[in-house]
Design an enzyme around this catalytic site. Structure first.
Site, PDB file in Angstrom:
ATOM      1  N   LYS A   1       0.847  -1.194   0.000  1.00 50.01           N
ATOM      2  CA  LYS A   1       0.000   0.000   0.000  1.00 50.01           C
ATOM      3  C   LYS A   1       0.879   1.239   0.000  1.00 50.01           C
ATOM      4  CE  LYS A   1      -3.935   2.023   2.534  1.00 50.01           C
ATOM      5  NZ  LYS A   1      -4.766   1.911   3.754  1.00 50.01           N
TER       6      LYS A   1
ATOM      7  N   SER B   1      -9.698   1.892   2.836  1.00 52.18           N
ATOM      8  CA  SER B   1      -8.782   2.661   2.012  1.00 52.18           C
ATOM      9  C   SER B   1      -7.769   1.808   1.254  1.00 52.18           C
ATOM     10  CB  SER B   1      -8.029   3.675   2.879  1.00 52.18           C
ATOM     11  OG  SER B   1      -7.230   3.006   3.836  1.00 52.18           O
TER      12      SER B   1
ATOM     13  N   SER C   1     -10.018  -0.516   6.956  1.00 57.42           N
ATOM     14  CA  SER C   1      -9.454  -0.267   5.632  1.00 57.42           C
ATOM     15  C   SER C   1      -8.832  -1.476   4.944  1.00 57.42           C
ATOM     16  CB  SER C   1      -8.397   0.838   5.711  1.00 57.42           C
ATOM     17  OG  SER C   1      -9.025   2.083   5.835  1.00 57.42           O
TER      18      SER C   1
END
Lengths: 528, 513
Positions: free
Chosen positions: B50, B132, B156
């Site tokens: 990420k 996210s 997330s």
């Protein structure tokens, strides 16, 4: 529990204002009828090698800008703080020196504000649960009470070049550990404030918690001043920020007291609470910001730093290795070693407080430790102190060296003293040997080896009819007929000059007293 | 084997993503040069990371304009551990800016498109991958990597896992190092692992589960051992001895009916294998969402202060004639341009929550609720919470209807299947003003475990079944749309292994369904 932890301590700010020490009022002729209350908030840099939350070096004086900066200090995304245990131990020392109670549980908070030398945008401090509470500093016959001690980070430094309209930012200092030490308003005059600051400096230096250097900025004071007519409640206080010497602090307080009294008597309205600066040119204080402009710091418990838990055992451990405090040293020199006050003052002023190195490491060469080591084998403290003060310090200062730079360790200095005491080296030769030892760059020769090498070992003191001494004296008499004549006329002072000649020719190996006796003897016999 | 979703029909994607077809879903925003795998337990494993996790060889933008050209000078601990174990980092995964968002639409790189394609094969408008960590979940779902690292602050990792039909694991807070993970809300942020199977997630988790001195919030070795011992003594691994709690508060009115059917099937299958299903109550759950938004926004506001354009990152010099009197006004130009709309909103909310006037009513109140949420959890689990010694005395679980504790909780991961992406026009106009509230509601099922710091795993439980008619696109796309549904397994702090083992059991029954 959370409630107690996070709620701003309203009680403390009230106490700070109204918990006024009861003591008899001493009228001050500068402002008769008025009472002055002074409280001081000190930021002392912790004398650790590394910063409070990062591994970067704390050296912000010599290094070039932005050298001692870790990714954490520069607030890089993804970095996290890690508390430096050495800073904590030094803070415990400070608390112990101030008789402050180290909290077994304290927490860290973020104080937010935008400033270019604060790259992360907040200062890590201890707002809600400080490191230590209570304590005092004895200041002559008065006591200045400590409200609390907290650990926090120093900021970077920014300088502005008005010509190019450019700000320069140096993060070397950013993140260095600070002790914030807050007093109650227990001082009643500018002079009392000065005594407190000097005593606080001495205490922190003695335990190695801080260098306490105001001029270099490792020790900074903000002063709260209020005035009230005798019998009235305390007045509204103003804070004077960033005072960088005791002298300026005293002047600033005096000027602020006069300003407040002037305001109260001429306007009839109250003093308004504000933060003020001090001009070193006009010797006056000026408004920095009013209470209404007080910044909103948005304090928040720092979610990255777990509560600091300190066990009583650990505190005891630190206490066990706590260097002697100034009062204890003074007491010991006066009572245990029986030194005269004058000697004590001199010994205690030597490299004041530099006995402790960075990270609290003990420095064996500190003057007091040196003195104790010299006295340990049973040497007379008075003699030791004489030698240190008159021979060693004199030559060190001539060389512009500090005591800590002294190249002669206590062992060798003691050996040299013993050579003199035993008559193997004259005091004059000893001075020469000290000089040689101090300039010695490598090798650690013993004083005796030096004396032998330089042929400074005294002539045997036992032989009464020492041929060499007599020969030296005869030579001197022969080479100085004028002086000899003067002596014979009764001007005995001139004899010293002849003695000096003997000393010189012997390169100090002869005892001056003996040379004098020998010369007198020779002159007497020649007279007859 | 677990079903690998076939790539979507990509005709409509050109407007959303200009990148090559290998990145049709806008999942990866930078690609690492191909390198050899090292040796170790993860040899041959390709990992996507990420973009809010630092990599020294790849830009780490956090999907923010603020860090558009920022390459950190170091690898995050979790990245170093993966590399040392032989894994290869293939690229950085798209995400919501600084991890703030539930749909992965608040990204300077544009939204992530959910790669899942319903079995009916019909084309339908693009759906969100969730956020996210949407890029991480999409990269796994599209087969661009074997395993992906995400971060989970309030769901997330679990939410995108649920939307994309992959496994997403948020470990106990403090187990995986946060050094090098760009902070959103430090007290909640966890590194999470996404994979196509629980097995793959376990492989990476075992490598990452290391104490790290550089993370001051890392759980000590003693605590880890203590918790895992307690976990092992409370459940022997035999499904016949497993007690599963189903919290009644996790079935809110917003929950789509099509979600409950797969969950019911999983529960029935587990029961058939001998597990005990226990209805439980976590009465303070309804306060979790507001507490979460106050705490996470306050911390976010604080963490975002550093982005001022001075040391690194995007900088907007003040235009001529600007106000230079206060530092904040100089920084404002950079911050106004550098931050996206969602980040600004949370910074403002967080800033307000910390002002002297609001602190007690918002921030402190939220902290109190957080303690109550933790207490709720501690009362239902058989294993005591080693982080809360006061509650670790042999507690009598009181919130289960039979008075006995449960080993894990099982509940839906999300209130619905993946929602449609806002159309291109609404995305550019206002990033969808009206969608905001519903996207916050989406977190309702995931934030309690975040507040508690508990291990939580989302496992695919099949797809939302359409009604008996079997028709597609009946107008109400939430009802049986054939998109993935995830179930969450939540355990006591430090019982990560137990949660993963139960996840494997769920996976097994789903496969057999």
């Amino acid at each position: 529990m959370l409630n107690a932890r996070c709620r701003p301590s309203l009680i403390f700010s009230l106490r700070r204002h109204f918990n006024i020490q009861a003591r008899p009022h001493v009228e001050d002729e500068r402002w008769p009828g008025w009472q002055v209350l002074v409280g001081i908030e000190t930021h002392a840099q912790i004398k650790s090698r590394r910063k409070l939350f990062s591994g970067a070096s704390t050296d912000s004086t010599k290094a070039q800008a932005n050298i001692n900066v870790s990714v954490f200090d520069a607030s890089f995304p993804g970095t996290l703080p890690s508390l430096n245990g050495t800073c904590v131990d030094l803070a415990i020392r400070a608390a112990l020196a101030l008789k402050s109670s180290v909290q077994t549980w304290s927490t860290f908070d973020r104080k937010h504000y935008f400033y270019s030398d604060l790259p992360v945008g907040y200062q890590i401090t201890q707002r809600y649960a400080p490191f230590a509470r209570g304590g005092f500093v004895q200041c002559d016959e008065n006591m200045v009470n400590i409200q609390q001690i907290q650990l926090e980070q120093d900021t970077g430094k920014s300088t502005f070049d008005p010509r190019t309209r450019t700000s320069f930012i140096d993060l070397n200092r950013a993140g260095t550990g600070l002790l914030e030490i807050v007093t109650h308003p227990d001082m009643r005059s500018p002079e009392e404030a000065a005594v407190y600051v000097r005593n606080l400096q001495a205490l922190l230096r003695a335990v190695g918690a801080s260098d306490g250097n105001m001029e270099l900025g490792s020790f900074r004071c903000d002063v709260n001043v209020s005035v009230n007519r005798m019998g009235d409640p305390p007045g509204v206080r103003c804070e004077i920020k960033n005072l960088n010497s005791v002298k300026f602090m005293t002047i600033a307080i005096t000027s602020e007291v006069k300003r407040q009294i002037d305001h109260l008597t001429t306007t009839g309205t109250g003093v308004s609470q504000e933060t003020r600066g001090f001009s070193e040119h006009s010797f006056e204080t000026y408004t920095l910001r009013s209470k209404e402009d007080a910044p909103e710091y948005r304090y928040m418990p720092d979610p990255n730093i777990p509560p600091l838990q300190i066990s009583q055992d650990h505190i005891n451990c630190v206490r066990a290795t706590l260097p002697a405090l100034p009062d204890q040293v003074r007491e010991k020199l006066l009572v245990h070693y029986g030194l005269p006050r004058r000697d004590v003052d001199v010994l205690m002023s030597i490299d004041n407080g530099k006995d402790v190195m960075f990270d609290g490491e003990e420095n064996k060469k500190g003057a007091f430790a040196y003195f104790e080591e010299l006295c340990a084998p049973g040497r007379s403290p008075k003699v030791v102190s004489n030698w240190m003060i008159h021979e060693l310090l004199g030559q060190l200062s001539a060389r512009k060296e500090s005591f800590l730079e002294c190249a002669i360790d206590a062992n060798r200095f003691g050996e040299l003293m013993d050579l003199v005491t035993n008559g193997l080296v004259t005091r004059t030769s000893a001075k020469l040997i000290i000089q040689q030892l101090l300039s010695e760059t490598e090798g650690r020769k013993s004083p005796r080896a030096f004396a032998e090498e330089l042929q400074l070992l005294a002539l045997p003191s036992t032989a009464e009819d020492d041929g060499e001494l007599t020969a030296l004296c005869r030579d001197a008499i022969q080479s100085l007929p004028g002086e000899v004549a003067a002596v014979r006329k009764g001007n005995t002072n001139v004899l010293n000059k002849i003695v000096g000649k003997v000393m010189k020719e012997s390169r100090g190996r002869v005892d001056a007293k003996k040379a004098r006796l020998c010369l007198e003897e020779l002159l007497r016999s020649a007279n007859q | 084997m677990h079903r690998v979703p076939r790539p979507h029909n990509t005709r409509f994607l050109s407007s959303l993503s200009s990148s090559s077809s290998s990145n049709a879903y806008n999942a990866l925003i930078s690609h690492a040069p191909r390198t050899e795998h090292g040796n170790g337990p993860l040899k041959g494993v390709n990992v996507a990371v990420k973009d809010n996790i630092c990599t020294k060889d790849l830009r780490t933008t956090c999907s923010s304009r603020m860090l558009a050209d920022f390459t950190p000078p170091f690898d995050a601990t979790v990245v170093s551990l993966l590399r040392e174990a032989g894994a290869r980092v293939v690229g950085k995964a798209n995400c919501d800016e600084f991890g703030m968002g539930s749909l992965n639409v608040h990204s300077s790189h544009g939204p992530v498109v959910n790669p899942f394609r319903p079995s009916s094969g019909s084309t339908s408008p693009p759906r969100s991958a969730g956020g996210s960590s949407g890029g991480s979940a999409a990269a796994v779902a599209a087969g661009l990597c074997d395993v992906a690292l995400g971060t989970d602050t309030g769901g997330s990792v679990r939410l995108p896992a649920s939307y994309c039909g992959v496994v997403g694991f948020k470990p106990s807070y403090g187990l995986l190092s946060r050094w090098g993970v760009v902070s959103f809300a430090d007290s909640l942020d966890c590194v999470g692992v996404l994979g196509r199977s629980t097995e793959g997630v376990i492989g990476a988790f075992d490598v990452l589960n290391q104490f790290d001195l550089r993370d001051p919030t890392a759980a000590s070795q003693e605590l880890r051992t203590q918790a895992s011992d307690l976990s092992q003594s409370s459940w022997d691994g035999d499904i016949k001895h497993l007690r599963i709690g189903v919290p009644q508060e996790y079935f809110p009115t917003e929950l789509s009916h099509s979600i409950t059917a797969p969950l019911r099937k999983v529960l029935t299958a587990l029961k058939k294998k001998g597990a005990t299903i226990v209805p439980v109550s976590l009465p303070r759950t309804s306060y979790a969402l507001s507490a979460y938004y106050v705490i996470s926004s306050a911390e976010a506001g604080s963490n975002m202060v550093r982005y001022d354009g001075v040391q690194y990152g995007h900088r907007v010099p003040p235009p001529p004639g600007s106000d230079w009197t206060k530092t904040a006004r100089v920084f404002a130009h950079t911050r106004t341009e550098g931050f996206g709309r969602e980040v600004k909103k949370r910074v403002l909310l967080g800033t307000y929550a910390l002002t002297a006037d609001a602190f007690d009513n918002y921030f402190l109140q939220a902290q109190r609720i957080r303690e109550l949420i933790k207490a709720d959890f501690d009362e239902v689990f058989t294993a005591p919470n080693v982080l809360r010694p006061s509650s670790s005395s042999p507690s009598q679980p009181t919130l289960t209807n039979d008075g006995q504790g449960v080993h894990v909780l099982l509940h839906p991961s999300a209130i619905r299947t993946a929602p449609l992406l806002p159309s291109a026009s609404s995305t550019t106009s206002a990033e969808g003003e009206e969608e905001d509230l519903s996207s916050y509601v989406q977190d309702v099922l995931t934030v309690p475990a975040s507040l508690g710091g508990l291990p939580a795993l989302s496992v695919p439980a099949g797809v939302a079944q359409s009604g008996s008619s079997g028709q597609e696109g009946t107008g109400d796309e939430e009802d049986g749309d054939g998109w993935p549904v995830g179930v969450s397994v939540v355990g006591q702090w430090g019982c990560d292994r137990m949660v993963l083992d139960v996840g494997r059991a769920v996976e097994e029954v789903v496969r057999e369904l």
